[in-house]
Design an enzyme around this catalytic site. Structure first.
Site, PDB file in Angstrom:
ATOM      1  N   LYS A   1      -6.054  36.380 -12.446  1.00  0.00           N
ATOM      2  CA  LYS A   1      -5.117  35.797 -13.412  1.00  0.00           C
ATOM      3  C   LYS A   1      -5.285  34.287 -13.282  1.00  0.00           C
ATOM      4  CE  LYS A   1      -1.523  34.131 -14.373  1.00  0.00           C
ATOM      5  NZ  LYS A   1      -1.449  32.802 -15.021  1.00  0.00           N
TER       6      LYS A   1
ATOM      7  N   GLU B   1      -2.453  29.602  -0.529  1.00  0.00           N
ATOM      8  CA  GLU B   1      -2.765  28.175  -0.363  1.00  0.00           C
ATOM      9  C   GLU B   1      -1.791  27.431  -1.264  1.00  0.00           C
ATOM     10  OE1 GLU B   1      -6.973  27.788  -1.094  1.00  0.00           O
ATOM     11  OE2 GLU B   1      -7.431  29.121   0.558  1.00  0.00           O
TER      12      GLU B   1
ATOM     13  N   CYS C   1      -4.645  19.474  -4.338  1.00  0.00           N
ATOM     14  CA  CYS C   1      -3.557  19.748  -3.391  1.00  0.00           C
ATOM     15  C   CYS C   1      -3.734  18.943  -2.118  1.00  0.00           C
ATOM     16  CB  CYS C   1      -3.527  21.231  -3.068  1.00  0.00           C
ATOM     17  SG  CYS C   1      -5.077  21.783  -2.347  1.00  0.00           S
TER      18      CYS C   1
ATOM     19  N   GLU D   1       6.510  17.063  -3.381  1.00  0.00           N
ATOM     20  CA  GLU D   1       5.154  16.986  -3.924  1.00  0.00           C
ATOM     21  C   GLU D   1       5.224  16.549  -5.395  1.00  0.00           C
ATOM     22  OE1 GLU D   1       2.963  20.616  -4.916  1.00  0.00           O
ATOM     23  OE2 GLU D   1       1.220  19.788  -3.914  1.00  0.00           O
TER      24      GLU D   1
END
Ligand code: NAD
Ligand code: 6OD
Length: 490
Positions: free
Chosen positions: A182, A258, A292, A394
């Protein structure tokens, strides 16, 4: 108008297919804000079909292939991605707007390397064997056997679409599983294109499937909840990881996650100044801050602080936003207008929290075709406490906060003062300090005098809220396998 746009179809049982409902959604080019393609929206029935075809393939020719034969196929996939790299490049750039120079150096070659490296890992992997004493003196031989888990659900983000998808698909296939992928709803193109490659090199039907759609109440959630999906491997936000874990827990499905980060860079006065500046410019602004692993908190030892901030700001101002195909472009747009609004809200927050804006802090005005794209200024701020939300949440955009520190213990303490633990970059020429600091940082990956330098055989993943588990090399094979111990009494 819409009728002439390309369609990213689902890829199920070896064929591109529209969704069973006929529904589609838009694929937007973030450099212009224009819809450049339509995407087939997978229904629950489509996800069922994809999982069923993946399940059938396990029992069919895929399940019958030996490990070396699977490795051969993975190498063919890698070679074909290289042969078709310009098409992958075009698809990735239309979806993300990232500069061609970056995608050519990073995204596409890594997409191929993932298959090449995991073929090699598979060829050279060994398992444990023990000779165990027994009371009768004859002994027993115990060994571990890796067997496929079954159908693996692979859920991917939009920032490095082909790279991060294949980083999971390649080891899952190496271990003998079949997959249903996906991709992110923002970046569906390269996952569909990879379907062509799978067919061209002779991967059996049903081994690689793609379902497009969204998360909750859509393809992502259908996949997580599907009883025949034996494991979920996911890259994305920590919050999404928590939602997936909650759903996957009812089936006690193994998960590999992750997740997000708030990564520090630690720059010591004994570092090679120019290398630290060049490295930090990359670690903050690569892919418009949408990696990231990007540094969002930069701690600089006080004697070099002012000089460092000036040089970093000069480098940020020199970034060139524009046509992704131009060789002078070094800064792409954010992935979408929605994401731009999120990042802009953090620019406003930093100002409200009292930050000094050294450079940037606003929308990047662009003209002509790019006037309606998701462009934003690269931004450096200073002057906030470590408690400020700007320093804790973040952002995932081209912004960092730079703060001075006075000694090593303070730098490490402040770097670790976060709920995240993905990675850190350390800049020093003192070898003992390099080892000491790397050991003391609560992260999955500590880079010294470098950033995002990866050997795919090494463990990769995040500490604290940045992930669950480690992938890379044989660790990936372990995650994607049911490891069985066989005991032979001699
Ligand atoms: P996201 O979490 O919003 O979405 C990732 C994927 O999950 C998408 O395909 C989305 O459709 C799907 N999804 C969303 N909700 C879901 C649900 N409830 N069930 C099933 N699937 C669901 O992340 P994003 O915005 O695509 O990517 C950016 C984030 O990813 C950042 O937080 C970044 O740090 C993180 N990231 C981490 C790594 C890493 O290696 N640690 C790598 C890349 C990105
Ligand atoms: O290089 C990789 O394997 C990896 N997982 C990188 C993650 C980058 C995050 O955006």
């Amino acid at each position: 108008m819409t009728a002439s746009l390309p369609l990213h179809a689902l890829f199920i049982d070896g064929a591109h297919r529209p969704s069973s409902s006929g529904e589609t959604f838009d694929d937007v080019d973030p450099t212009t804000g224009a819809v450049w393609a339509k995407v087939a929206l997978a229904s629950k029935d489509d996800v069922d079909r994809a999982v069923s075809s993946a399940k059938r393939a396990l029992k069919g020719p895929w399940g019958a292939l030996s490990a070396p034969a699977r490795a051969d196929l993975l190498e063919k996939i890698a070679a074909r991605i290289v042969e078709r790299s310009e098409e992958f490049l075009r698809a990735e750039i239309a979806d993300t707007g990232k500069p061609a120079g970056f995608a050519r150096a990073v995204d596409i070659p890594r997409g191929a390397a993932n298959f090449r490296v995991f073929a090699q890992v598979l060829r050279t992997a060994t398992t444990e064997t023990y000779e165990t004493p027994t009371d009768d003196g004859a002994g027993a031989l115990m060994y571990a056997l890796r067997q496929p888990l079954g159908v693996v659900g692979v859920i991917c983000p939009w920032n490095l679409p082909l790279l991060l998808m294949t980083w999971k698909v390649a080891p899952a296939l190496a271990a003998g599983n079949t997959v249903v992928v996906k991709p992110s709803e923002e970046t569906p193109a390269t996952a569909s294109l990879l379907g062509d490659v799978m067919r061209e090199v002779g991967v059996p039907d049903g081994v690689y499937n793609v379902v497009h759609g969204f998360g909750p109440g859509s393809a992502g959630e259908f996949l997580v909840e599907h009883p025949d999906v034996r494991a979920i491997t996911f890259t994305g936000e920590s919050r999404t990881g928590a939602a997936i874990m909650a759903k996957a827990s009812s089936w006690v499905k193994p998960v590999s996650f992750e997740l997000g980060g708030k990564n520090p860079a630690l720059v010591f006065a004994d570092s090679d100044f120019d290398a630290a500046i060049a490295g930090t410019l990359r670690s903050v602004f690569a892919n418009c801050g949408q990696v990231c692993l990007c540094s969002e908190r930069v701690y600089v030892e006080r004697p070099i602080f002012d000089r460092f901030v000036d040089a970093l700001a000069k480098g940020a101002r020199a970034l060139v936003a524009g046509d992704p195909w131009s060789s002078s472009t070094t800064l792409g747009p954010l992935i979408s207008e929605t994401h731009r609004q999120k990042v802009l809200s953090y620019y406003a927050l930093a100002k409200n929290e009292g930050a000094t804006v050294v450079t940037g802090g606003a929308v990047k005005d662009m003209s002509g075709a790019f006037a309606r794209g998701a462009w934003i200024e690269p931004t450096i701020v200073t002057g906030l406490s470590d408690e400020a939300r700007t320093n804790r949440e973040e952002i995932f955009g081209p912004i960092c906060h730079v703060a001075p520190f006075d000694d090593e213990d303070e730098a490490v303490r402040r770097a670790n003062d976060t709920e995240y633990g993905l990675c850190a970059a350390v800049w020093t020429q003192n070898l003992s300090r390099a080892h000491r600091v790397a050991r003391a940082l609560d992260v999955g990956m500590a880079w010294v005098n470098s950033w995002y330098l990866r050997d795919l055989r090494t463990p990769f993943g995040g500490a604290k809220r940045s992930g669950v588990g480690r992938e890379g090399g044989v660790r990936s094979l372990e995650f994607y396998s049911d490891v069985k111990t066989v005991c032979i009494k001699l």
